[in-house]
Motif scaffolding. Sequence first.
Motif, PDB file in Angstrom:
ATOM      1  N   ASP A 125       0.794  -1.231   0.000  1.00 46.55           N
ATOM      2  CA  ASP A 125       0.000   0.000   0.000  1.00 46.55           C
ATOM      3  C   ASP A 125       0.823   1.276   0.000  1.00 46.55           C
ATOM      4  O   ASP A 125       0.270   2.371  -0.099  1.00 46.55           O
ATOM      5  CB  ASP A 125      -0.926   0.021   1.221  1.00 46.55           C
ATOM      6  CG  ASP A 125      -1.905  -1.139   1.226  1.00 46.55           C
ATOM      7  OD1 ASP A 125      -2.475  -1.422   0.158  1.00 46.55           O
ATOM      8  OD2 ASP A 125      -2.075  -1.765   2.287  1.00 46.55           O
ATOM      9  N   GLY A 126       2.157   1.150   0.171  1.00 43.69           N
ATOM     10  CA  GLY A 126       2.995   2.335   0.259  1.00 43.69           C
ATOM     11  C   GLY A 126       3.330   2.726   1.683  1.00 43.69           C
ATOM     12  O   GLY A 126       4.171   3.594   1.912  1.00 43.69           O
TER      13      GLY A 126
ATOM     14  N   PHE B 284       8.905   8.557   9.278  1.00 46.04           N
ATOM     15  CA  PHE B 284      10.008   9.435   8.884  1.00 46.04           C
ATOM     16  C   PHE B 284      10.308   9.333   7.389  1.00 46.04           C
ATOM     17  O   PHE B 284      10.577  10.329   6.727  1.00 46.04           O
ATOM     18  CB  PHE B 284      11.279   9.093   9.672  1.00 46.04           C
ATOM     19  CG  PHE B 284      12.418  10.049   9.438  1.00 46.04           C
ATOM     20  CD1 PHE B 284      12.631  11.118  10.290  1.00 46.04           C
ATOM     21  CD2 PHE B 284      13.263   9.899   8.347  1.00 46.04           C
ATOM     22  CE1 PHE B 284      13.672  12.015  10.068  1.00 46.04           C
ATOM     23  CE2 PHE B 284      14.305  10.782   8.117  1.00 46.04           C
ATOM     24  CZ  PHE B 284      14.513  11.839   8.975  1.00 46.04           C
ATOM     25  N   TYR B 285      10.302   8.127   6.847  1.00 43.92           N
ATOM     26  CA  TYR B 285      10.810   7.876   5.501  1.00 43.92           C
ATOM     27  C   TYR B 285       9.764   8.166   4.427  1.00 43.92           C
ATOM     28  O   TYR B 285       8.586   7.870   4.580  1.00 43.92           O
ATOM     29  CB  TYR B 285      11.259   6.419   5.383  1.00 43.92           C
ATOM     30  CG  TYR B 285      12.429   6.075   6.261  1.00 43.92           C
ATOM     31  CD1 TYR B 285      13.737   6.202   5.800  1.00 43.92           C
ATOM     32  CD2 TYR B 285      12.240   5.628   7.562  1.00 43.92           C
ATOM     33  CE1 TYR B 285      14.814   5.886   6.605  1.00 43.92           C
ATOM     34  CE2 TYR B 285      13.312   5.315   8.379  1.00 43.92           C
ATOM     35  CZ  TYR B 285      14.602   5.453   7.894  1.00 43.92           C
ATOM     36  OH  TYR B 285      15.661   5.147   8.693  1.00 43.92           O
ATOM     37  N   ASP B 286      10.226   8.706   3.298  1.00 47.76           N
ATOM     38  CA  ASP B 286       9.330   9.056   2.202  1.00 47.76           C
ATOM     39  C   ASP B 286       8.469   7.891   1.739  1.00 47.76           C
ATOM     40  O   ASP B 286       7.302   8.071   1.407  1.00 47.76           O
ATOM     41  CB  ASP B 286      10.140   9.564   1.000  1.00 47.76           C
ATOM     42  CG  ASP B 286      10.667  10.970   1.210  1.00 47.76           C
ATOM     43  OD1 ASP B 286      10.216  11.644   2.149  1.00 47.76           O
ATOM     44  OD2 ASP B 286      11.546  11.398   0.435  1.00 47.76           O
TER      45      ASP B 286
ATOM     46  N   ASN C 289       2.479   8.367   1.914  1.00 48.38           N
ATOM     47  CA  ASN C 289       2.901   7.661   0.700  1.00 48.38           C
ATOM     48  C   ASN C 289       1.861   6.651   0.210  1.00 48.38           C
ATOM     49  O   ASN C 289       1.997   6.093  -0.871  1.00 48.38           O
ATOM     50  CB  ASN C 289       4.231   6.934   0.957  1.00 48.38           C
ATOM     51  CG  ASN C 289       4.857   6.395  -0.316  1.00 48.38           C
ATOM     52  OD1 ASN C 289       5.036   7.124  -1.286  1.00 48.38           O
ATOM     53  ND2 ASN C 289       5.185   5.110  -0.325  1.00 48.38           N
ATOM     54  N   LYS C 290       0.828   6.458   0.994  1.00 47.33           N
ATOM     55  CA  LYS C 290      -0.185   5.466   0.627  1.00 47.33           C
ATOM     56  C   LYS C 290      -0.853   5.833  -0.695  1.00 47.33           C
ATOM     57  O   LYS C 290      -1.289   6.966  -0.896  1.00 47.33           O
ATOM     58  CB  LYS C 290      -1.245   5.362   1.725  1.00 47.33           C
ATOM     59  CG  LYS C 290      -2.231   4.222   1.516  1.00 47.33           C
ATOM     60  CD  LYS C 290      -3.156   4.074   2.721  1.00 47.33           C
ATOM     61  CE  LYS C 290      -4.073   2.872   2.543  1.00 47.33           C
ATOM     62  NZ  LYS C 290      -4.951   2.680   3.727  1.00 47.33           N
ATOM     63  N   GLY C 291      -0.919   4.857  -1.584  1.00 49.54           N
ATOM     64  CA  GLY C 291      -1.614   5.052  -2.848  1.00 49.54           C
ATOM     65  C   GLY C 291      -0.830   5.762  -3.928  1.00 49.54           C
ATOM     66  O   GLY C 291      -1.354   6.024  -5.014  1.00 49.54           O
TER      67      GLY C 291
ATOM     68  N   ASN D 132      -3.193  13.150  -5.986  1.00 51.18           N
ATOM     69  CA  ASN D 132      -2.757  12.460  -4.767  1.00 51.18           C
ATOM     70  C   ASN D 132      -2.063  11.134  -5.055  1.00 51.18           C
ATOM     71  O   ASN D 132      -1.599  10.467  -4.137  1.00 51.18           O
ATOM     72  CB  ASN D 132      -3.934  12.253  -3.811  1.00 51.18           C
ATOM     73  CG  ASN D 132      -5.029  11.380  -4.408  1.00 51.18           C
ATOM     74  OD1 ASN D 132      -4.920  10.913  -5.546  1.00 51.18           O
ATOM     75  ND2 ASN D 132      -6.098  11.167  -3.662  1.00 51.18           N
ATOM     76  N   GLU D 133      -1.975  10.742  -6.320  1.00 53.73           N
ATOM     77  CA  GLU D 133      -1.253   9.527  -6.704  1.00 53.73           C
ATOM     78  C   GLU D 133       0.172   9.836  -7.147  1.00 53.73           C
ATOM     79  O   GLU D 133       0.936   8.925  -7.456  1.00 53.73           O
ATOM     80  CB  GLU D 133      -1.993   8.810  -7.839  1.00 53.73           C
ATOM     81  CG  GLU D 133      -3.346   8.252  -7.443  1.00 53.73           C
ATOM     82  CD  GLU D 133      -4.088   7.639  -8.608  1.00 53.73           C
ATOM     83  OE1 GLU D 133      -4.854   6.679  -8.379  1.00 53.73           O
ATOM     84  OE2 GLU D 133      -3.906   8.123  -9.758  1.00 53.73           O
ATOM     85  N   ILE D 134       0.532  11.125  -7.168  1.00 52.11           N
ATOM     86  CA  ILE D 134       1.861  11.549  -7.609  1.00 52.11           C
ATOM     87  C   ILE D 134       2.696  11.954  -6.405  1.00 52.11           C
ATOM     88  O   ILE D 134       2.325  12.850  -5.646  1.00 52.11           O
ATOM     89  CB  ILE D 134       1.758  12.724  -8.602  1.00 52.11           C
ATOM     90  CG1 ILE D 134       0.896  12.338  -9.803  1.00 52.11           C
ATOM     91  CG2 ILE D 134       3.148  13.154  -9.069  1.00 52.11           C
ATOM     92  CD1 ILE D 134       0.617  13.486 -10.756  1.00 52.11           C
TER      93      ILE D 134
END
Length: 556
Positions: free
Chosen positions: A29-30, A57-59, A65-67, A98-100
């Motif tokens: 899922d990210g 913390f991480y990108d 980052n989800k999605g 929001n997907e970018i």
Amino acid sequence: MPRNLSELSGRKGVVDNLFARMGEAALPDGTPSLKELERLAGEFLMGKANTYGTATFYDFMKPENKGKKVYLCNGTACLCAGRQEAVAAELKNHFNENEIGHMTCLGRCHENGAFNFKGKNYSAKSEQEIAQILTDKEGEHNRDQYSVRALGRPVLTAEFEGFDDHYAVLRDALNKESSEILEEIKKSQLRGRGGAGFPMGFKLESCRNAAGDAKFIICNADEGDPGAYSDRYLLEQRPHSVLFGMLMAGYATHANWGIVYIRAEYPEAVDIVQEAIDELRVHDLLGENILGSGFDFDLKIIRAQGSYICGEETALINSIEGQRPEVRTRPPYPAQQGLFNKPTIVSNVETLAALHYILKNGGETYRALGTEKSSGTKLVCLDSFFKNPGLCEVEMGTALSVVVNDLGGGFGSPVKAMHIGGPLGGMVPVEKIDDLSVDFESFSQEGFLLGHASIVCIPKEFPMIDYLEHLFDFAAYESCGKCFPCRLGTTRAHELLQKANTVGSDFKIDRELFDDLLHTLEAGSLCAHGGGIPLPVKNALEYFAGDLKIYFEQTN
């Protein structure tokens, strides 16, 4: 970080790694679910706050980052090239906003238009090409082409001679005492190529002499400096040079484990290095009692999850332990107390890759290359503003003008400055090109920093205030947050520059206040992230005072 957390993280050793498990949990899922983070906390005897704090913390693990389906490069090379706005606009025709997401940097600085889609990196030149990439099922458009040139005798860019011939040097080395290998490295006077220029032989000797029932060699392949792609070249085109260097560093220090920490922004490198490790295993050059020498050594890849600060060695160690990658205070230094509180060497890709040449040809032969204080060769990355963009290998001490004009072919369009060595490197006006040579001393004497030797060109029409605003935006976003000077100072500097640069604003920055802020960052930060970011800003204020004076209020 408390020592007990390091011990808890190391209970299962290197193979079953908490950070790697968290990254795997984020893949579907990210971001890893709260339930999975809680389960991992219990399995590794950590608190739930620890695993949650790490993931956020991480990108590429944080909930935001989800999605995400596609990532746009926002590095300075792509920014200055001016292509990313068009790429972003075209991606919005194919994805919801929001997907970018974003990545920094994909190592496509020689061609720009960079973005990541379905775990692969691309560079696009047109709307049509982007559309083709998004529908390409074979990965045909993923191919990355850049020139590689060497001036004089190639060391790191020499043609790979084949597996057997390459590792014949390992066979010879394991027939010698490990102390002899260390002495040969010390003779070479090799200095770290990650930016600091610390003597490699001294670092290895410190770890060798440290007491410990386990020791580690970490290859810092988290090259996050925008404009730099030399480590990516070595990982993808010369992986066995890097792995050989890790084996020899392990032999010299009595370490038994090597960890290749590869940044998530280099997905192709992960697969290529893993193939090289598998090849070593097939030839019985990893594991116990290698070639009957009594030397035990193994290798593991750990994939980073998007954090520039992990290029700092102690933050990287914390990351591998599954902690937030905050910088550690020193001493103790990693060579005495590093990963899981054991003696650890953290060395960058280019430094480790040089060991094959040194041990094949002798330390004195390598020492004869370069200058008195900067021996050997250096890889230099040229961005898309050069007529001949790509990677160059030159002896230390080579005139910068030779790199720019002979190897790079000069600039394809007007350039006013070159930011050399990453965000913390020197901001060199083109008028200073003839005054510099590619070595640590020359840059230092002129008030610059060679760093990683990546070159990001700033075009003549690009406002310097925009560049500095972007630089501090990057610095604030990537700060680990542990020390006040960096955490607060980078944010305040960004706010000041942004406010002064707002259209219609009559706000001017108090120069005395700004200079004080830079001094606080420089003198008070725990590591080179906060401590180094003032250098290019000071260079810009000195050499581009005319461009910047309208944004600053002078005080008497």
